[in-house]
Write a protein that holds these residues in place. Structure first.
Motif, PDB file in Angstrom:
ATOM      1  N   ALA A   1      -6.446  52.161 -10.253  1.00  0.00           N
ATOM      2  CA  ALA A   1      -6.037  51.775 -11.611  1.00  0.00           C
ATOM      3  C   ALA A   1      -4.692  51.054 -11.599  1.00  0.00           C
ATOM      4  CB  ALA A   1      -5.961  53.010 -12.505  1.00  0.00           C
ATOM      5  N   TYR A   2      -3.770  51.479 -10.736  1.00  0.00           N
ATOM      6  CA  TYR A   2      -2.432  50.889 -10.708  1.00  0.00           C
ATOM      7  C   TYR A   2      -2.355  49.593  -9.902  1.00  0.00           C
ATOM      8  CZ  TYR A   2      -0.571  55.159 -12.753  1.00  0.00           C
ATOM      9  OH  TYR A   2      -0.305  56.212 -13.587  1.00  0.00           O
ATOM     10  N   GLN A   3      -3.029  49.555  -8.740  1.00  0.00           N
ATOM     11  CA  GLN A   3      -2.849  48.424  -7.831  1.00  0.00           C
ATOM     12  C   GLN A   3      -4.150  47.788  -7.371  1.00  0.00           C
ATOM     13  OE1 GLN A   3      -0.277  49.606  -4.624  1.00  0.00           O
ATOM     14  NE2 GLN A   3       1.357  50.250  -5.983  1.00  0.00           N
TER      15      GLN A   3
ATOM     16  N   LEU B   1      -5.420  50.510  -3.215  1.00  0.00           N
ATOM     17  CA  LEU B   1      -6.117  51.705  -2.755  1.00  0.00           C
ATOM     18  C   LEU B   1      -6.346  51.643  -1.249  1.00  0.00           C
ATOM     19  CD1 LEU B   1      -7.611  54.355  -3.302  1.00  0.00           C
ATOM     20  CD2 LEU B   1      -9.632  53.004  -3.852  1.00  0.00           C
ATOM     21  N   LYS B   2      -6.768  50.479  -0.759  1.00  0.00           N
ATOM     22  CA  LYS B   2      -6.972  50.281   0.694  1.00  0.00           C
ATOM     23  C   LYS B   2      -5.683  50.562   1.452  1.00  0.00           C
ATOM     24  CE  LYS B   2      -7.522  46.163   3.516  1.00  0.00           C
ATOM     25  NZ  LYS B   2      -6.434  46.450   4.343  1.00  0.00           N
ATOM     26  N   ASN B   3      -4.565  50.028   0.951  1.00  0.00           N
ATOM     27  CA  ASN B   3      -3.275  50.237   1.612  1.00  0.00           C
ATOM     28  C   ASN B   3      -2.884  51.715   1.628  1.00  0.00           C
ATOM     29  OD1 ASN B   3      -3.141  47.465   1.914  1.00  0.00           O
ATOM     30  ND2 ASN B   3      -1.740  47.165   0.210  1.00  0.00           N
ATOM     31  N   ALA B   4      -3.131  52.423   0.516  1.00  0.00           N
ATOM     32  CA  ALA B   4      -2.789  53.843   0.438  1.00  0.00           C
ATOM     33  C   ALA B   4      -3.611  54.658   1.437  1.00  0.00           C
ATOM     34  CB  ALA B   4      -3.009  54.366  -0.982  1.00  0.00           C
ATOM     35  N   VAL B   5      -4.911  54.364   1.543  1.00  0.00           N
ATOM     36  CA  VAL B   5      -5.758  55.095   2.483  1.00  0.00           C
ATOM     37  C   VAL B   5      -5.350  54.773   3.920  1.00  0.00           C
ATOM     38  CG1 VAL B   5      -8.123  55.437   3.309  1.00  0.00           C
ATOM     39  CG2 VAL B   5      -7.657  55.314   0.855  1.00  0.00           C
ATOM     40  N   GLU B   6      -5.024  53.519   4.210  1.00  0.00           N
ATOM     41  CA  GLU B   6      -4.542  53.158   5.552  1.00  0.00           C
ATOM     42  C   GLU B   6      -3.310  53.981   5.915  1.00  0.00           C
ATOM     43  OE1 GLU B   6      -5.730  48.491   6.342  1.00  0.00           O
ATOM     44  OE2 GLU B   6      -3.907  48.916   5.191  1.00  0.00           O
ATOM     45  N   GLU B   7      -2.418  54.151   4.955  1.00  0.00           N
ATOM     46  CA  GLU B   7      -1.183  54.914   5.201  1.00  0.00           C
ATOM     47  C   GLU B   7      -1.503  56.385   5.482  1.00  0.00           C
ATOM     48  OE1 GLU B   7       2.702  56.116   2.636  1.00  0.00           O
ATOM     49  OE2 GLU B   7       2.039  54.032   2.492  1.00  0.00           O
TER      50      GLU B   7
ATOM     51  N   LYS C   1      -1.099  59.766  -6.881  1.00  0.00           N
ATOM     52  CA  LYS C   1      -2.386  60.281  -6.429  1.00  0.00           C
ATOM     53  C   LYS C   1      -3.227  59.123  -5.901  1.00  0.00           C
ATOM     54  CE  LYS C   1      -2.800  63.848  -9.972  1.00  0.00           C
ATOM     55  NZ  LYS C   1      -3.651  64.298 -11.081  1.00  0.00           N
ATOM     56  N   VAL C   2      -3.985  59.391  -4.860  1.00  0.00           N
ATOM     57  CA  VAL C   2      -4.839  58.362  -4.288  1.00  0.00           C
ATOM     58  C   VAL C   2      -5.862  57.886  -5.315  1.00  0.00           C
ATOM     59  CG1 VAL C   2      -6.624  57.929  -2.570  1.00  0.00           C
ATOM     60  CG2 VAL C   2      -4.519  59.033  -1.899  1.00  0.00           C
ATOM     61  N   ASN C   3      -6.419  58.816  -6.103  1.00  0.00           N
ATOM     62  CA  ASN C   3      -7.448  58.408  -7.055  1.00  0.00           C
ATOM     63  C   ASN C   3      -6.891  57.588  -8.213  1.00  0.00           C
ATOM     64  OD1 ASN C   3      -6.139  60.576  -8.240  1.00  0.00           O
ATOM     65  ND2 ASN C   3      -7.985  61.448  -9.118  1.00  0.00           N
ATOM     66  N   GLU C   4      -5.568  57.473  -8.324  1.00  0.00           N
ATOM     67  CA  GLU C   4      -4.965  56.642  -9.356  1.00  0.00           C
ATOM     68  C   GLU C   4      -4.571  55.255  -8.825  1.00  0.00           C
ATOM     69  OE1 GLU C   4      -1.673  58.964 -10.743  1.00  0.00           O
ATOM     70  OE2 GLU C   4      -2.961  60.336 -11.873  1.00  0.00           O
ATOM     71  N   MET C   5      -4.605  55.073  -7.517  1.00  0.00           N
ATOM     72  CA  MET C   5      -4.152  53.814  -6.921  1.00  0.00           C
ATOM     73  C   MET C   5      -4.988  52.628  -7.395  1.00  0.00           C
ATOM     74  SD  MET C   5      -1.433  54.306  -5.326  1.00  0.00           S
ATOM     75  CE  MET C   5      -1.279  52.713  -4.565  1.00  0.00           C
TER      76      MET C   5
END
Length: 195
Positions: free
Chosen positions: A7-9, A14-20, A1-5
């Motif tokens: 906490a994990y990374q 989170l920036k990388n996940a949203v870019e993707e 989940k994006v909202n968990e990124m």
């Protein structure tokens, strides 16, 4: 989940996940601690906001009471923090996100009304900002941006999602991302045909 990124990374993950998800590069990010609302609003001597609906919530164990009537209100820092924490509606966190946006607009309006160049000389305002934000923007860049706050406008939006009934999770509605971005940044969305 994006909202968990986060906490994990962390913020970079989170920036990388949203870019993707949006398929666009993100130059800068700011992770804002919710405590900023209380400190920043107090440093601004309060903000004027329109409470969109009756808000009442009581948590005896935490000693928390949120009690606002619908309509115009002047919020101090403590009340602003309660306003953005309230989520006792049928839409829950969606309405909470809308309230964060409402408060951000009210804070920006207050900063503009105080003439930001004078306001940002107040040490408590600067402390409220820098102690509650994690960002990859340099202090030099932030100092360049401060005088431009008078021209700042906020564009806030939430990515289009679908609820997956089996899991009650939200997933990004990929077919709508292009239209979403075109609405925010201008231009026309590409049309995709599903197989």
């Amino acid at each position: 989940k994006v909202n968990e990124m986060y906490a994990y990374q962390g913020a970079q993950g989170l920036k990388n996940a949203v870019e993707e998800i949006i398929n666009l590069p993100i130059d800068y990010y700011a992770v804002i601690n919710i405590d900023i609302f209380e400190e920043f609003v107090d440093a601004l001597d309060g903000v004027d906001i329109n409470i969109p609906y009756r808000m009442y919530y009581e948590d005896a164990a935490a000693g928390l009471i949120i009690d606002f009537k619908e309509g115009p209100a002047h919020l101090d820092g403590e009340d602003a923090a309660k306003f953005v924490r309230y989520r006792e509606t049928s839409r829950g966190d969606y309405d909470r996100i809308d309230n964060v946006k409402r408060l951000a607009y009210a804070m920006l309006a207050r900063v503009k009304a105080l003439h930001v160049r004078t306001a940002f000389k107040a040490p408590e305002l600067v402390d409220a900002v820098f102690s509650n934000i994690e960002t990859n923007a340099s202090p030099a860049l932030i100092q360049k941006l401060v005088p431009r706050l008078q021209q700042l406008s906020i564009e806030a939006a939430t990515l289009p999602t679908l609820e997956v009934e089996e899991t009650s999770r939200l997933e990004i509605e990929k077919s709508e991302i292009e239209r979403f971005l075109a609405n925010i940044f201008g231009g026309e969305a590409r049309v995709f045909v599903e197989a």
